[in-house]
Design a protein around this motif. Sequence first.
Motif, PDB file in Angstrom:
ATOM      1  N   PHE A  83     -89.746  -5.357 115.779  1.00 13.28           N
ATOM      2  CA  PHE A  83     -90.346  -5.469 114.447  1.00 13.28           C
ATOM      3  C   PHE A  83     -90.658  -4.093 113.878  1.00 13.28           C
ATOM      4  O   PHE A  83     -90.415  -3.818 112.698  1.00 13.28           O
ATOM      5  CB  PHE A  83     -91.626  -6.305 114.482  1.00 13.28           C
ATOM      6  N   TYR A  84     -91.195  -3.214 114.703  1.00  9.81           N
ATOM      7  CA  TYR A  84     -91.570  -1.854 114.311  1.00  9.81           C
ATOM      8  C   TYR A  84     -90.342  -1.095 113.792  1.00  9.81           C
ATOM      9  O   TYR A  84     -90.393  -0.446 112.750  1.00  9.81           O
ATOM     10  CB  TYR A  84     -92.169  -1.178 115.538  1.00  9.81           C
ATOM     11  N   LEU A  85     -89.239  -1.180 114.508  1.00  9.50           N
ATOM     12  CA  LEU A  85     -87.996  -0.537 114.081  1.00  9.50           C
ATOM     13  C   LEU A  85     -87.478  -1.159 112.798  1.00  9.50           C
ATOM     14  O   LEU A  85     -87.134  -0.455 111.846  1.00  9.50           O
ATOM     15  CB  LEU A  85     -86.938  -0.635 115.184  1.00  9.50           C
ATOM     16  N   TRP A  86     -87.428  -2.494 112.756  1.00  7.30           N
ATOM     17  CA  TRP A  86     -86.911  -3.177 111.564  1.00  7.30           C
ATOM     18  C   TRP A  86     -87.734  -2.806 110.338  1.00  7.30           C
ATOM     19  O   TRP A  86     -87.183  -2.519 109.277  1.00  7.30           O
ATOM     20  CB  TRP A  86     -86.945  -4.699 111.752  1.00  7.30           C
ATOM     21  N   TRP A  87     -89.058  -2.807 110.444  1.00  9.90           N
ATOM     22  CA  TRP A  87     -89.907  -2.527 109.293  1.00  9.90           C
ATOM     23  C   TRP A  87     -89.657  -1.120 108.754  1.00  9.90           C
ATOM     24  O   TRP A  87     -89.554  -0.927 107.541  1.00  9.90           O
ATOM     25  CB  TRP A  87     -91.385  -2.692 109.656  1.00  9.90           C
ATOM     26  N   ASN A  88     -89.566  -0.136 109.635  1.00 11.24           N
ATOM     27  CA  ASN A  88     -89.360   1.241 109.195  1.00 11.24           C
ATOM     28  C   ASN A  88     -87.996   1.432 108.544  1.00 11.24           C
ATOM     29  O   ASN A  88     -87.887   2.065 107.494  1.00 11.24           O
ATOM     30  CB  ASN A  88     -89.547   2.209 110.367  1.00 11.24           C
ATOM     31  N   VAL A  89     -86.944   0.897 109.144  1.00 10.92           N
ATOM     32  CA  VAL A  89     -85.602   1.020 108.567  1.00 10.92           C
ATOM     33  C   VAL A  89     -85.531   0.263 107.245  1.00 10.92           C
ATOM     34  O   VAL A  89     -84.979   0.759 106.255  1.00 10.92           O
ATOM     35  CB  VAL A  89     -84.537   0.524 109.568  1.00 10.92           C
ATOM     36  N   ASP A  90     -86.105  -0.935 107.199  1.00  6.51           N
ATOM     37  CA  ASP A  90     -86.104  -1.720 105.969  1.00  6.51           C
ATOM     38  C   ASP A  90     -86.864  -1.009 104.860  1.00  6.51           C
ATOM     39  O   ASP A  90     -86.423  -0.983 103.707  1.00  6.51           O
ATOM     40  CB  ASP A  90     -86.728  -3.091 106.230  1.00  6.51           C
TER      41      ASP A  90
END
Length: 130
Positions: A83-90
């Motif tokens: 989730f942490y990775l997805w949120w930052n990239v998004d």
Amino acid sequence: FLLPFAFTPLVKYTCSPVVMGPRHAIVGFEKTVLYGFALGVWALNAVALSARGGGFFGDVRARLNAGWYKLFVVFVEISIQVFYLWWNVDCLTQPIATTQQQSLQPVATTDDTFLDVTLTLEERGIYTDD
């Protein structure tokens, strides 16, 4: 852990001509460097979140014996990291949908008049010493 949730949007907004205007938005090489910093801050925080001595999942995993509870903790850790990775990239890749100025435009009412959305200082709770 929480720094990227503040820093990544700040980078996104300061690099956006929609928010900052075409003359004040950060572009080119500086934008690339700032995006790199945002991803670097995320990566450093992600590693610290899972590393032993980082004060979070790494320390929790080190104290647990093998078993279902440790497997559950690892599952939660992986879920949070994804989730942490997805949120930052998004956050960095999605376009900004609207600006504050666009959302504060007068609103048409049913009788074809416009409702003024500006507030006086008193309505905002700001009192002056006149």
